[in-house]
Design a protein around this motif. Structure first.
Motif, short mmCIF file in Angstrom:
data_model
loop_
_atom_site.label_atom_id
_atom_site.label_comp_id
_atom_site.label_asym_id
_atom_site.label_seq_id
_atom_site.Cartn_x
_atom_site.Cartn_y
_atom_site.Cartn_z
N ALA A 77 -2.60 13.64 2.30
CA ALA A 77 -2.49 13.32 3.72
C ALA A 77 -2.47 11.81 3.94
N GLY A 78 -3.24 11.08 3.14
CA GLY A 78 -3.24 9.62 3.25
C GLY A 78 -1.94 9.01 2.76
N GLU A 79 -1.37 9.57 1.69
CA GLU A 79 -0.11 9.05 1.17
C GLU A 79 1.06 9.39 2.07
N ALA A 80 0.96 10.46 2.86
CA ALA A 80 2.06 10.86 3.75
C ALA A 80 2.27 9.85 4.88
N LYS A 81 1.28 9.04 5.16
CA LYS A 81 1.40 8.06 6.24
C LYS A 81 2.26 6.86 5.84
N PHE A 82 2.42 6.64 4.54
CA PHE A 82 3.15 5.48 4.06
C PHE A 82 4.60 5.87 3.77
N GLN A 84 8.24 5.98 1.65
CA GLN A 84 8.52 6.17 0.24
C GLN A 84 8.75 4.82 -0.43
#
Length: 102
Positions: A77-82, A84
């Motif tokens: 969920a944290g990586e989805a905010k950034f 690609q």
């Protein structure tokens, strides 16, 4: 002065609800009921905590897989905010369109 002390000797000095010589609170029926209810709840909690469902060996590491899955979900969920990753090859690929290798 002594007559005043004699006539007013039942007075509580200072704040009447706090301090060393404070006025005692009267015990009400609802106060008794609430205390009994709290003590019964504490006795029930003591009963359930005194008989564990799992042994110490079973309890050790029983939630490791669940905790790892929860951590991976939080991490995803944290990586989805950034956005690609942007590679340098993708950024500069239009520059080498006409270059031919022999």
């Amino acid at each position: 002065m002594f007559l005043t002390v004699l006539l007013c000797r039942n007075r509580i000095p200072g704040r009447q609800w706090i301090g060393k010589h404070r006025r005692p609170r009267s015990v009400s029926f609802h106060g008794k009921q609430n205390t009994i209810r709290r003590l019964e709840m504490e006795a029930e909690n003591h009963y359930w905590l005194s008989t564990p469902f799992l042994t110490a060996a079973q309890e050790f590491g029983h939630a490791a897989a669940r905790r790892a899955a929860a951590f991976q979900a939080i991490k995803a969920a944290g990586e989805a905010k950034f956005p690609q990753h942007r590679l340098l090859v993708d950024q500069l690929s239009h520059l080498s369109v006409t270059k031919k290798w022999s």
